[in-house]
Enzyme design. Structure first.
Site, PDB file in Angstrom:
ATOM      1  N   LYS A 183       0.847  -1.184   0.000  1.00 46.99           N
ATOM      2  CA  LYS A 183       0.000   0.000   0.000  1.00 46.99           C
ATOM      3  C   LYS A 183       0.885   1.237   0.000  1.00 46.99           C
ATOM      4  CE  LYS A 183      -1.222   2.670   2.881  1.00 46.99           C
ATOM      5  NZ  LYS A 183      -1.146   4.020   2.180  1.00 46.99           N
ATOM      6  N   GLU A 261      11.559   1.387   9.228  1.00 50.33           N
ATOM      7  CA  GLU A 261      12.491   2.483   8.934  1.00 50.33           C
ATOM      8  C   GLU A 261      11.739   3.780   9.197  1.00 50.33           C
ATOM      9  OE1 GLU A 261      13.801   4.286   5.212  1.00 50.33           O
ATOM     10  OE2 GLU A 261      13.835   5.446   7.087  1.00 50.33           O
ATOM     11  N   CYS A 295      14.521  11.071   5.607  1.00 48.29           N
ATOM     12  CA  CYS A 295      14.705  10.659   7.002  1.00 48.29           C
ATOM     13  C   CYS A 295      16.151  10.790   7.445  1.00 48.29           C
ATOM     14  CB  CYS A 295      14.257   9.218   7.164  1.00 48.29           C
ATOM     15  SG  CYS A 295      15.082   8.129   6.010  1.00 48.29           S
ATOM     16  N   GLU A 394      11.471  15.777  14.133  1.00 48.69           N
ATOM     17  CA  GLU A 394      11.966  15.812  12.757  1.00 48.69           C
ATOM     18  C   GLU A 394      11.178  16.862  11.983  1.00 48.69           C
ATOM     19  OE1 GLU A 394      11.206  12.134  10.612  1.00 48.69           O
ATOM     20  OE2 GLU A 394      13.223  12.233   9.783  1.00 48.69           O
TER      21      GLU A 394
HETATM   22  N1  LIG Z   1      11.522   7.444   7.483  1.00 50.05           N
HETATM   23  C1  LIG Z   1      11.076   8.071   6.420  1.00 50.05           C
HETATM   24  O1  LIG Z   1      11.624   7.981   5.327  1.00 50.05           O
HETATM   25  C2  LIG Z   1       9.846   8.893   6.549  1.00 50.05           C
HETATM   26  C3  LIG Z   1       8.999   8.985   5.439  1.00 50.05           C
HETATM   27  C4  LIG Z   1       7.825   9.726   5.585  1.00 50.05           C
HETATM   28  C5  LIG Z   1       7.536  10.376   6.785  1.00 50.05           C
HETATM   29  N2  LIG Z   1       8.427  10.286   7.791  1.00 50.05           N
HETATM   30  C6  LIG Z   1       8.161  11.007   9.042  1.00 50.05           C
HETATM   31  O2  LIG Z   1       6.748  10.950   9.300  1.00 50.05           O
HETATM   32  C7  LIG Z   1       6.240  12.269   9.423  1.00 50.05           C
HETATM   33  C8  LIG Z   1       4.836  12.327   8.908  1.00 50.05           C
HETATM   34  O3  LIG Z   1       4.835  11.941   7.529  1.00 50.05           O
HETATM   35  P1  LIG Z   1       3.627  11.077   7.017  1.00 50.05           P
HETATM   36  O4  LIG Z   1       2.387  11.579   7.674  1.00 50.05           O
HETATM   37  O5  LIG Z   1       3.615  10.974   5.554  1.00 50.05           O
HETATM   38  O6  LIG Z   1       4.051   9.653   7.552  1.00 50.05           O
HETATM   39  P2  LIG Z   1       3.090   8.453   7.903  1.00 50.05           P
HETATM   40  O7  LIG Z   1       3.892   7.560   8.738  1.00 50.05           O
HETATM   41  O8  LIG Z   1       1.782   8.940   8.379  1.00 50.05           O
HETATM   42  O9  LIG Z   1       2.816   7.749   6.454  1.00 50.05           O
HETATM   43  C9  LIG Z   1       3.683   6.773   5.967  1.00 50.05           C
HETATM   44  C10 LIG Z   1       2.828   5.608   5.441  1.00 50.05           C
HETATM   45  O10 LIG Z   1       2.086   5.081   6.526  1.00 50.05           O
HETATM   46  C11 LIG Z   1       0.702   5.037   6.197  1.00 50.05           C
HETATM   47  N3  LIG Z   1      -0.095   5.218   7.401  1.00 50.05           N
HETATM   48  C12 LIG Z   1      -0.477   6.384   7.963  1.00 50.05           C
HETATM   49  N4  LIG Z   1      -1.230   6.148   9.061  1.00 50.05           N
HETATM   50  C13 LIG Z   1      -1.332   4.799   9.182  1.00 50.05           C
HETATM   51  C14 LIG Z   1      -1.978   3.908  10.093  1.00 50.05           C
HETATM   52  N5  LIG Z   1      -2.673   4.366  11.126  1.00 50.05           N
HETATM   53  N6  LIG Z   1      -1.881   2.576   9.881  1.00 50.05           N
HETATM   54  C15 LIG Z   1      -1.164   2.105   8.838  1.00 50.05           C
HETATM   55  N7  LIG Z   1      -0.533   2.874   7.946  1.00 50.05           N
HETATM   56  C16 LIG Z   1      -0.609   4.205   8.120  1.00 50.05           C
HETATM   57  C17 LIG Z   1       0.534   6.150   5.194  1.00 50.05           C
HETATM   58  O11 LIG Z   1      -0.630   5.951   4.421  1.00 50.05           O
HETATM   59  C18 LIG Z   1       1.797   6.008   4.390  1.00 50.05           C
HETATM   60  O12 LIG Z   1       1.643   4.980   3.431  1.00 50.05           O
HETATM   61  C19 LIG Z   1       7.189  13.116   8.594  1.00 50.05           C
HETATM   62  O13 LIG Z   1       7.135  14.470   8.985  1.00 50.05           O
HETATM   63  C20 LIG Z   1       8.523  12.487   8.921  1.00 50.05           C
HETATM   64  O14 LIG Z   1       8.953  12.965  10.174  1.00 50.05           O
HETATM   65  C21 LIG Z   1       9.573   9.559   7.730  1.00 50.05           C
HETATM   66  O1  LIG Z   2      13.826   9.199   3.600  1.00 39.47           O
HETATM   67  C1  LIG Z   2      14.081   8.014   3.674  1.00 39.47           C
HETATM   68  C2  LIG Z   2      15.071   7.388   2.750  1.00 39.47           C
HETATM   69  O2  LIG Z   2      15.370   6.121   3.276  1.00 39.47           O
HETATM   70  C3  LIG Z   2      16.313   8.230   2.596  1.00 39.47           C
HETATM   71  S1  LIG Z   2      17.471   7.511   1.513  1.00 39.47           S
HETATM   72  O3  LIG Z   2      16.906   7.637   0.151  1.00 39.47           O
HETATM   73  O4  LIG Z   2      17.621   6.080   1.849  1.00 39.47           O
HETATM   74  O5  LIG Z   2      18.709   8.247   1.681  1.00 39.47           O
END
Ligand SMILES: NC(=O)c1ccc[n+]([C@@H]2O[C@H](COP(=O)([O-])OP(=O)(O)OC[C@H]3O[C@@H](n4cnc5c(N)ncnc54)[C@H](O)[C@@H]3O)[C@@H](O)[C@H]2O)c1
Ligand SMILES: O=C[C@H](O)CS(=O)(=O)O
Length: 492
Positions: A183, A261, A295, A394
């Site tokens: 998803k 991650e 991230c 973050e």
């Molecule tokens: N580690 C990373 O690469 C990464 C990527 C995106 C966001 N983030 C962090 O998360 C913060 C918020 O971003 P976001 O809102 O897009 O992230 P999020 O965690 O809400 O979304 C990431 C994924 O999780 C899904 N998701 C959301 N709520 C869910 C639930 N209750 N159950 C299952 N799946 C769910 C979303 O649909 C999406 O596919 C960002 O500001 C950042 O700090 C980190």
């Molecule tokens: O934002 C999350 C990604 O994992 C960063 S990277 O593309 O692996 O550097």
């Protein structure tokens, strides 16, 4: 902005892909995908629910025995065909990424190659899932260790790298002999659907790879159905730490294997003996990639007090020159933020920092508002302190808070004073120091005089509340396999 036309129009998908059939959601519900640059509509995709979630697992479970039994070399061959197909469509896919995620065109095109590199890497790793033969401690016994796929994998992916993050999950899963339900993020589903279309063309058997899309509102219905389904044996997730914790809690009922991650809070440390030009370049590379929405972006910049002012002057000059704009403008270096929620969080961090005594050096406001509401000026703040939200959370945007420090012990304590532990960066020309500091930092990845860390050959992942598991590298297959011990007796 003009409507998106691809050289291969069939890559712009509008349906789920379940059991090798493109299909709408059962109740016909759908949601729009828009361009973060100007809110214009790009396409519509199904707004799926539990029925689609279950159908995807039904397909993946039915396909698992056949795929698991497929010789690794055949799995590798199919991954290589998928890899070639992705690169053949690099321009189209790059444009699609930039249109739905907002990143500059050059970054969108580069992301396609980055995503493809994981597919190629795991096509190679597929044929190297070696076991062991153990010298038996007693006569008449054979002791063997084999690696086996964990089974049906559910992949939930973020919006910031709509191609690379899904490729980094699907490729090792397929290489290991797992089948997949996935998803993508509601903000950027189209790229993932296009990649699945190319996997279909590469010849993946029915049910091996399934994708369902859902709005933010219905996503929990889809994912909770997977969490409760005992046939789903693994969850792999990239996204926020709160959602990661939710998945970990809810996976406990069926003890699924997890790869998480999650969020970061990367420190970027510049010592007094650093090459300042290299440090500024490394910070520009790591911080402003994808507009600061990765991230591993530095979230806190610690600069030794002896070189603080000259460093800030160099940095502010570079940051102030960055071009903000849509991917449709070739000169754009910083695109729009992904959505209103992201912009609000970034603005709250800036306001909070200023309220707690930070001083604005450059940026600090929305720009190009006539073009759209998601453009934030690249920003440098000085006088940052640990009391500020941007030091604890973050920011995920183009904001650089600069903190002063006096000595090594102080900055290591400051850097580690966070629940997160994904990436960190150290700039110094003292070899003993960089290794002392790299070993003392509580994280999974350290850039030493280097700002560009991402590579398919490297193990990517964090510690503490940045999650666990490793993606990419020779370690990446382990997260999708079990280790089984076979002991045969009676051979005397
Ligand atoms: N580690 C990373 O690469 C990464 C990527 C995106 C966001 N983030 C962090 O998360 C913060 C918020 O971003 P976001 O809102 O897009 O992230 P999020 O965690 O809400 O979304 C990431 C994924 O999780 C899904 N998701 C959301 N709520 C869910 C639930 N209750 N159950 C299952 N799946 C769910 C979303 O649909 C999406 O596919 C960002 O500001 C950042 O700090 C980190
Ligand atoms: O934002 C999350 C990604 O994992 C960063 S990277 O593309 O692996 O550097």
């Amino acid at each position: 902005m003009s409507s998106l036309t691809l050289s291969r129009g069939e890559l712009l998908r509008s349906q789920n892909f379940i059991n090798a059939r493109w299909q709408d959601s059962g109740d016909g519900r759908a949601f729009e995908v828009s361009n973060p640059a100007d809110g214009s509509r790009i396409g519509t995709v199904p707004d799926s629910g539990p029925a689609e979630a279950r159908a995807a697992v039904d397909a993946a479970a039915a396909a698992l025995p056949g795929w698991r039994a497929t010789p690794a070399r055949e799995r590798a061959r199919l991954l290589r065909r998928w890899h070639a197909a992705i690169l053949e469509q690099q321009q189209d896919l790059g444009r699609l990424i930039s249109r739905e995620q907002g990143k500059p065109m050059a970054e969108g095109i580069a992301e396609v190659a980055y995503a493809a590199s994981y597919v190629e890497w795991f096509a190679e790793e597929a044929t190297r899932a070696y076991g062991d033969v153990i010298p038996a401690p007693v006569a008449g016994r054979k002791m063997i260790v084999v690696k086996e796929s964990v089974g049906v994998v559910a992949a939930i992916t973020p919006w910031n790298f709509p191609a690379a993050m899904i490729a980094r999950k699907i490729a090792p899963a397929l290489a290991a002999g797992c089948t997949v339900v996935c998803k993508p993020a509601e903000d950027t589903p189209l790229t993932s659907l296009a990649l699945v279309r190319l996997a279909e063309e590469a010849g993946l058997p029915a049910g091996v790879l399934n994708i369902v899309t859902a709005s933010r509102e219905r996503t929990p219905e889809v994912v909770d159905a997977w969490l409760a389904d005992p046939r789903v044996r693994k969850i792999t997730f990239t996204g926020s730490t709160p959602v990661g914790k939710h998945l970990a809690r809810e996976s406990a009922s069926t003890l699924k294997k997890l790869s998480l991650e999650l969020g970061g809070n990367a420190p970027f440390i510049v010592f007094e003996d650093a090459d300042l030009d290299a440090a500024v370049e490394g910070l520009m590379q790591s911080k402003f990639r994808n507009g600061g929405q990765t991230c591993v972006c530095p979230n806190r910049v610690y600069v030794h007090r002896a070189i603080h002012d000259v460093f800030v002057e160099k940095l502010a000059r570079r940051v102030g020159a960055l071009k903000v704009g849509p991917a449709s403008e070739a000169a754009s270096q910083i695109g729009p933020m992904i959505n209103a929620r992201a912009v609000e969080k970034i603005e709250q961090h800036i306001v909070d920092a200023l309220a707690h005594g930070a001083q604005l050096v450059v940026g600090g406001r929305r720009v190009r508002e006539q073009d759209g509401p998601h453009y934030i000026a690249p920003t440098v703040l000085v006088g940052a302190t640990p009391a500020m939200r941007l030091a604890q959370e973050e920011t995920f945007g183009p904001v650089v808070p600069v903190f002063r420090f006096a000595d090594e012990a102080e900055v290591i304590a400051l850097a580690n004073d966070t629940p997160f532990g994904l990436a960190a960066y150290v700039y110094s020309r003292d070899i003993a120091r960089v290794w002392r500091v790299a070993e003392a930092l509580e994280c999974g990845i350290v850039g030493i005089n280097e700002g560009a860390l991402a590579a398919e050959a490297a193990p990517f992942g964090g510690v503490k509340e940045s999650g666990y598991g490793r993606e990419g590298s020779r370690y990446g297959l382990d997260d999708y396999m079990h280790t089984k011990y076979l002991c045969q007796g009676g051979l005397t």
